[in-house]
Write an enzyme that holds these catalytic residues in place. Structure first.
Site, PDB file in Angstrom:
ATOM      1  N   LYS A   1      91.571 115.183 -41.779  1.00 37.99           N
ATOM      2  CA  LYS A   1      92.214 115.167 -40.456  1.00 37.99           C
ATOM      3  C   LYS A   1      93.442 114.265 -40.482  1.00 37.99           C
ATOM      4  CE  LYS A   1      88.338 114.439 -38.094  1.00 37.99           C
ATOM      5  NZ  LYS A   1      87.467 114.148 -37.021  1.00 37.99           N
ATOM      6  N   HIS A   2      94.258 114.455 -41.491  1.00 41.23           N
ATOM      7  CA  HIS A   2      95.518 113.721 -41.559  1.00 41.23           C
ATOM      8  C   HIS A   2      96.485 114.451 -42.500  1.00 41.23           C
ATOM      9  CE1 HIS A   2      93.230 111.770 -44.972  1.00 41.23           C
ATOM     10  NE2 HIS A   2      94.356 112.108 -45.568  1.00 41.23           N
TER      11      HIS A   2
END
Ligand code: TYD
Length: 141
Positions: free
Chosen positions: A58-59
């Site tokens: 999630k980045h």
């Protein structure tokens, strides 16, 4: 031979040589600046994922390049270049995915015994992370 077809930008397929021996296991080799398209500054691995309920990753990174492998078991790798999204089933110990800068990625659906191995072009630097999805989309425009 692999069946992954990448649709997102800033990504690639990395295939490592595999010396297979029916009786004595597999030997898989990664060379910096050959199959891994950068000087490797950092290696990390992630294990004990069987009870994971969260989605990892999630980045995106601003500069850091990485190649991610699933060296045991399987998981689902989510890729998003800001325009196109796709999910890739990672279940081959010698086939990795190049994660270039500005590629949002997620890891989920880990099998029992799943182990992830990552080669990175830079040391850990929190300021290189984009952890907010809205910021990521804004920066890809
Ligand atoms: P993070 O990269 O967010 O993990 P993932 O993308 O796999 O979910 O890192 C999780 C935590 O570990 C975070 O607090 C930063 C720390 N970390 C380091 O200190 N050094 C490293 O090389 C990495 C990859 C993470």
């Amino acid at each position: 031979m692999n069946s992954i077809e990448l649709k997102v930008n800033h990504s690639g397929i990395v295939t490592l040589a595999k010396i297979q021996d029916d009786r004595d296991g597999n030997l898989i080799i990664a060379n910096a600046l050959k199959e891994i398209p950068f000087e490797i500054k950092r290696v990390y691995y992630i294990n004990q994922l069987e009870n994971s309920v969260s989605i990892r990753g999630k980045h995106a990174h601003k500069k850091c390049e990485q190649v991610i492998f699933c060296i045991s078991g399987s998981f689902l790798l989510g890729l998003d270049d800001g325009k196109v999204q796709q999910k890739v089933l990672m279940n081959k110990d010698n086939i990795g995915i190049y994660l270039g800068p500005m590629l949002w990625h997620t890891m989920e659906d880990f099998s029992a015994g799943c182990v992830l191995l990552v080669f990175a072009s830079d040391y850990y630097d929190e300021s290189d992370y984009i952890r907010n999805y809205e910021d990521f989309i804004r920066l890809t425009k």
